[in-house]
Structure formats: C-alpha cells, structure tokens
Design a protein around this motif. Structure first.
Motif, PDB file in Angstrom:
ATOM      1  N   PRO A 116      -3.840 -82.643   1.228  1.00 18.13           N
ATOM      2  CA  PRO A 116      -5.281 -82.308   1.194  1.00 18.13           C
ATOM      3  C   PRO A 116      -6.046 -83.185  -0.007  1.00 18.13           C
ATOM      4  CG  PRO A 116      -3.728 -80.361   1.023  1.00 18.13           C
ATOM      5  CD  PRO A 116      -2.961 -81.526   0.945  1.00 18.13           C
ATOM      6  N   ALA A 117      -7.337 -83.332   0.307  1.00 16.41           N
ATOM      7  CA  ALA A 117      -7.790 -84.321  -0.772  1.00 16.41           C
ATOM      8  C   ALA A 117      -8.206 -83.679  -2.176  1.00 16.41           C
ATOM      9  CB  ALA A 117      -9.377 -84.412  -0.131  1.00 16.41           C
ATOM     10  N   TYR A 118      -7.905 -82.327  -2.092  1.00 16.99           N
ATOM     11  CA  TYR A 118      -8.064 -81.910  -3.553  1.00 16.99           C
ATOM     12  C   TYR A 118      -6.860 -82.194  -4.499  1.00 16.99           C
ATOM     13  CZ  TYR A 118      -5.084 -78.102  -1.531  1.00 16.99           C
ATOM     14  OH  TYR A 118      -4.147 -77.134  -0.706  1.00 16.99           O
ATOM     15  N   MET A 177       4.345 -77.350  11.146  1.00 19.41           N
ATOM     16  CA  MET A 177       3.767 -78.170  10.343  1.00 19.41           C
ATOM     17  C   MET A 177       2.116 -77.758   9.927  1.00 19.41           C
ATOM     18  SD  MET A 177       1.520 -80.976   9.817  1.00 19.41           S
ATOM     19  CE  MET A 177       1.811 -82.129  11.351  1.00 19.41           C
ATOM     20  N   ILE A 178       1.436 -77.592  11.094  1.00 18.48           N
ATOM     21  CA  ILE A 178      -0.023 -77.488  10.846  1.00 18.48           C
ATOM     22  C   ILE A 178      -0.215 -76.044  10.383  1.00 18.48           C
ATOM     23  CG2 ILE A 178      -2.113 -77.064  12.325  1.00 18.48           C
ATOM     24  CD1 ILE A 178      -1.257 -79.365  14.144  1.00 18.48           C
ATOM     25  N   SER A 179       0.505 -75.256  10.838  1.00 21.15           N
ATOM     26  CA  SER A 179       0.435 -73.813  10.090  1.00 21.15           C
ATOM     27  C   SER A 179       0.745 -73.693   8.623  1.00 21.15           C
ATOM     28  CB  SER A 179       1.432 -73.008  10.687  1.00 21.15           C
ATOM     29  OG  SER A 179       1.477 -71.489  10.360  1.00 21.15           O
ATOM     30  N   THR A 180       1.779 -74.556   8.233  1.00 25.65           N
ATOM     31  CA  THR A 180       2.083 -74.853   6.850  1.00 25.65           C
ATOM     32  C   THR A 180       0.834 -75.195   5.931  1.00 25.65           C
ATOM     33  OG1 THR A 180       4.426 -74.606   7.301  1.00 25.65           O
ATOM     34  CG2 THR A 180       3.704 -75.241   5.047  1.00 25.65           C
ATOM     35  N   LEU A 181       0.379 -76.185   6.657  1.00 25.51           N
ATOM     36  CA  LEU A 181      -0.779 -77.211   6.098  1.00 25.51           C
ATOM     37  C   LEU A 181      -1.969 -76.235   6.108  1.00 25.51           C
ATOM     38  CD1 LEU A 181      -2.332 -79.805   5.257  1.00 25.51           C
ATOM     39  CD2 LEU A 181      -2.531 -80.027   7.586  1.00 25.51           C
ATOM     40  N   ASP A 182      -2.270 -75.419   7.077  1.00 26.26           N
ATOM     41  CA  ASP A 182      -3.427 -74.438   7.017  1.00 26.26           C
ATOM     42  C   ASP A 182      -3.170 -73.521   5.874  1.00 26.26           C
ATOM     43  OD1 ASP A 182      -5.812 -73.207   8.533  1.00 26.26           O
ATOM     44  OD2 ASP A 182      -4.509 -71.532   8.251  1.00 26.26           O
ATOM     45  N   ARG A 183      -2.179 -72.817   5.923  1.00 33.23           N
ATOM     46  CA  ARG A 183      -1.870 -71.677   4.748  1.00 33.23           C
ATOM     47  C   ARG A 183      -2.061 -72.384   3.456  1.00 33.23           C
ATOM     48  NH1 ARG A 183       2.187 -70.058   7.090  1.00 33.23           N
ATOM     49  NH2 ARG A 183       3.817 -71.312   5.772  1.00 33.23           N
ATOM     50  N   ALA A 184      -1.385 -73.491   3.120  1.00 39.01           N
ATOM     51  CA  ALA A 184      -1.646 -74.014   1.667  1.00 39.01           C
ATOM     52  C   ALA A 184      -3.117 -74.547   1.495  1.00 39.01           C
ATOM     53  CB  ALA A 184      -0.813 -75.359   1.738  1.00 39.01           C
ATOM     54  N   TYR A 185      -3.844 -74.965   2.546  1.00 34.74           N
ATOM     55  CA  TYR A 185      -5.023 -75.602   2.218  1.00 34.74           C
ATOM     56  C   TYR A 185      -6.096 -74.553   1.988  1.00 34.74           C
ATOM     57  CZ  TYR A 185      -9.333 -78.572   3.311  1.00 34.74           C
ATOM     58  OH  TYR A 185     -10.447 -79.134   3.315  1.00 34.74           O
ATOM     59  N   ARG A 186      -5.780 -73.372   2.909  1.00 32.61           N
ATOM     60  CA  ARG A 186      -6.839 -72.145   2.449  1.00 32.61           C
ATOM     61  C   ARG A 186      -6.716 -71.441   0.995  1.00 32.61           C
ATOM     62  NH1 ARG A 186      -5.106 -68.299   5.046  1.00 32.61           N
ATOM     63  NH2 ARG A 186      -3.689 -69.214   6.718  1.00 32.61           N
ATOM     64  N   VAL A 192       2.833 -81.462   1.026  1.00 35.26           N
ATOM     65  CA  VAL A 192       2.864 -82.949   1.713  1.00 35.26           C
ATOM     66  C   VAL A 192       3.303 -82.721   3.134  1.00 35.26           C
ATOM     67  CG1 VAL A 192       3.905 -85.157   1.271  1.00 35.26           C
ATOM     68  CG2 VAL A 192       3.432 -83.660  -0.731  1.00 35.26           C
ATOM     69  N   VAL A 193       2.640 -83.358   4.108  1.00 35.09           N
ATOM     70  CA  VAL A 193       3.238 -83.211   5.577  1.00 35.09           C
ATOM     71  C   VAL A 193       3.284 -84.605   6.121  1.00 35.09           C
ATOM     72  CG1 VAL A 193       2.212 -80.914   5.832  1.00 35.09           C
ATOM     73  CG2 VAL A 193       0.889 -82.793   6.280  1.00 35.09           C
ATOM     74  N   THR A 194       4.166 -84.677   6.997  1.00 36.28           N
ATOM     75  CA  THR A 194       4.204 -85.788   7.907  1.00 36.28           C
ATOM     76  C   THR A 194       2.853 -85.770   8.763  1.00 36.28           C
ATOM     77  OG1 THR A 194       5.539 -84.866   9.643  1.00 36.28           O
ATOM     78  CG2 THR A 194       6.688 -86.068   7.592  1.00 36.28           C
ATOM     79  N   LEU A 195       2.290 -86.933   8.871  1.00 34.35           N
ATOM     80  CA  LEU A 195       1.128 -87.000   9.918  1.00 34.35           C
ATOM     81  C   LEU A 195       0.778 -88.329  10.789  1.00 34.35           C
ATOM     82  CD1 LEU A 195      -1.989 -84.742   8.543  1.00 34.35           C
ATOM     83  CD2 LEU A 195      -0.873 -84.652  10.874  1.00 34.35           C
ATOM     84  N   TRP A 196      -0.049 -88.203  11.477  1.00 35.69           N
ATOM     85  CA  TRP A 196      -0.397 -89.497  12.225  1.00 35.69           C
ATOM     86  C   TRP A 196      -1.832 -89.061  12.734  1.00 35.69           C
ATOM     87  CZ3 TRP A 196       2.720 -85.536  13.692  1.00 35.69           C
ATOM     88  CH2 TRP A 196       2.421 -84.883  14.876  1.00 35.69           C
TER      89      TRP A 196
END
Length: 292
Positions: A116-118, A177-186, A192-196
């Motif tokens: 995340p940008a933060y 992975m997106i679910s983990t990202l969403d939970r942390a982002y909120r 840190v995630v693998t993305l493309w």
C-alpha cells in the motif's frame, strides 16, 4: 425438365447447407486458462465472441504447467495469456517445438512485490529492515503469494534469495491474496503481496510496486496467445480474429472491472461487450484479420 431443374436446385441447396453446417461440425474450441484475473476476463470474453459467431467453446481452468502440457498434447486448443519474453520463458523453452506462439495483444505487463502507498518503503532492498521501514514499529515477516507452481511464485522465491530476505512466502490463491490485502489496507497495516499488471486492484487500492534494483523480476513483458499445432489449419478464421486482437490499459481494465464486480464472469463480459461493440467488431473485420 421441370423435375430435373427442381432436383438440381434441391441438390445445390443441400450441398450449400451441408457445407455451411460442416464449418462448425468440429470439436469445441478448448481454451485453457490459469486462475488470474485477466486470463479469466479475456477467456470468457472470447468464449462469448466466438459463440456469437457459431463456434462451440469450452473453458478449462488449469495450472500453468498443465496448460503448456495440454497445448503440446492437443488436449487444449488455445491459451490466451502467455507472458513473454521473461515470465513464461522457462515453460516456453520446454514446449516451444510442440506449440505455436502468436501475436501479442497487450504491451507492458509486469510482475513484482507491491505494498500500500501508506507504507514508508520504496524498494525490495528496504524489506531487510522491516521495523524501520514500516514507520511505527509494526512489521510483517511474510509475503502473501498466489498459487504454487505459478511463474510469479517461482520468481518471488528467487527474489527472496537474491535480496537475502528473512521472509516467509505464503502460498494461497489470487482471491485469498486480495482478501489479505483488503483486510490490511482497511486497517492501514503493513502487507507485502505478489502482484502483476494489468490487474483491477490497482484501480481499487492505492498501491505501489517496490523498486527492483537487482532486476529479480526482469523487464516488462508482452502478453501473447498460443495454440496447439494444427489450430491454424483447423480454425483459420478464428486465428485471424485473434491476430487482430489488441487491448490497452483502458479496455482491459474496464473488462476486468466489469468481471470482478458482476455476479458471474459471463454477466460481466456480456455487459462489457455491449459497451465496446465497435472495438470487438474491429477485431472481427475480415479485411483487418486477413492482413494479420
């Protein structure tokens, strides 16, 4: 004489009818896809486009290794998402004599680690000092990945070694992975995630790729499609349409967004095609296809 003329007319009609029917009296076109957002979106899109043109199409969700094996053994006809020259290079080198690589339809795809940008971190190198780079002492000792066996996971394993990171690479799935990202982002927590790219998550969240000074993930790729040997002879019209196919960030991004927000990929694709009919018709234009 009239009876003879009638028989001639009926005979010509039957020959024409049988010839038209035989154009589609073939096995279904089997499209293999791995479980990535853009592969799901474009595979369902082409299924609907080809079915509109009278073809029968089957989608087969498989892992990347099985995808290449299926193409090489004629169990799969098409794969619409092949990243070259870097990401899929190892698979392609192994099977290149038994499959056909075709045109690229998207330019500038990339892979890497994203946050995340933060988060006060800019490079993969910064991950060595987690507590300091994450700002307020909060830290994470894991990188959340996707399916085992994917090229992205193999490259991330090498990246961990290249940068000497003391991190656990978590195998999951794209949606997990997106679910983990969403939970942390909120909760504005470090993750840190693998993305493309392309991927719809960059439109939903304010994310950034970590710089890769040691080039562990390589340069950008183009996305191609591939077919089994003999597909060009069996389906020349379809191959012409696919060679004319091209998408950019806007067209692919809106397609992926429609699919992700709809109740089903079929519904999302149907909505997108209706809104982008002129673009789709351009791919199907016989004069343009003949030039490719």
């Amino acid at each position: 004489m009239r009876r003879l003329q009638l028989f001639s007319i009926l005979g010509a009609f039957l020959v024409t009818s049988l010839s038209s029917a035989s154009a589609f009296a073939k096995d279904p076109i089997r499209i293999g896809l791995n479980n990535w957002a853009e592969a799901i979106a474009v595979s369902h899109m082409w299924q609907q486009v080809l079915e509109e043109k009278g073809y029968e199409v089957e989608l087969k969700t498989v892992e990347k290794a099985i995808l290449y094996t299926g193409l090489s053994t004629n169990a799969i006809d098409l794969a619409l998402e092949i990243w070259m020259p870097t990401t899929d290079a190892a698979y392609y080198e192994r099977f290149k004599d038994r499959i056909d690589l075709h045109e690229s339809w998207y330019h500038g795809a990339r892979l890497g680690l994203a946050v995340p940008a933060y988060m006060e971190i800019g490079s993969i190198e910064d991950l060595k000092d987690k507590a300091a780079t994450f700002g307020d002492g909060r830290s994470s000792d894991r990188i959340v990945g996707i399916e085992a066996g994917s090229s992205l996971m193999a490259m991330t394993e090498e990246a961990i070694k290249t940068y000497g990171l003391d991190y656990n690479l978590v195998t999951s799935s794209e949606m997990a992975m997106i679910s983990t990202l969403d939970r942390a982002y909120r909760q504005e927590e470090p993750v840190v995630v693998t993305l493309w790219s392309p991927h719809w998550v960059f439109a939903k969240y304010d994310l950034k790729y970590l710089q890769d000074p040691r080039n562990a993930y390589g340069a950008t790729d183009d996305i191609h499609f591939m077919s089994r040997k003999g597909f060009a002879e069996d389906f020349p019209e379809v191959l012409g349409w696919l060679n004319a196919w091209s998408m950019d960030d806007d067209s692919l991004g809106t397609l992926m967004a429609e699919v992700s927000e709809a109740e089903s990929p079929e519904e999302g694709v149907r909505t997108w095609i209706a809104a982008n009919r002129s673009l789709v018709d351009g791919w199907l234009d016989s004069r343009q296809s003949a030039q490719n």
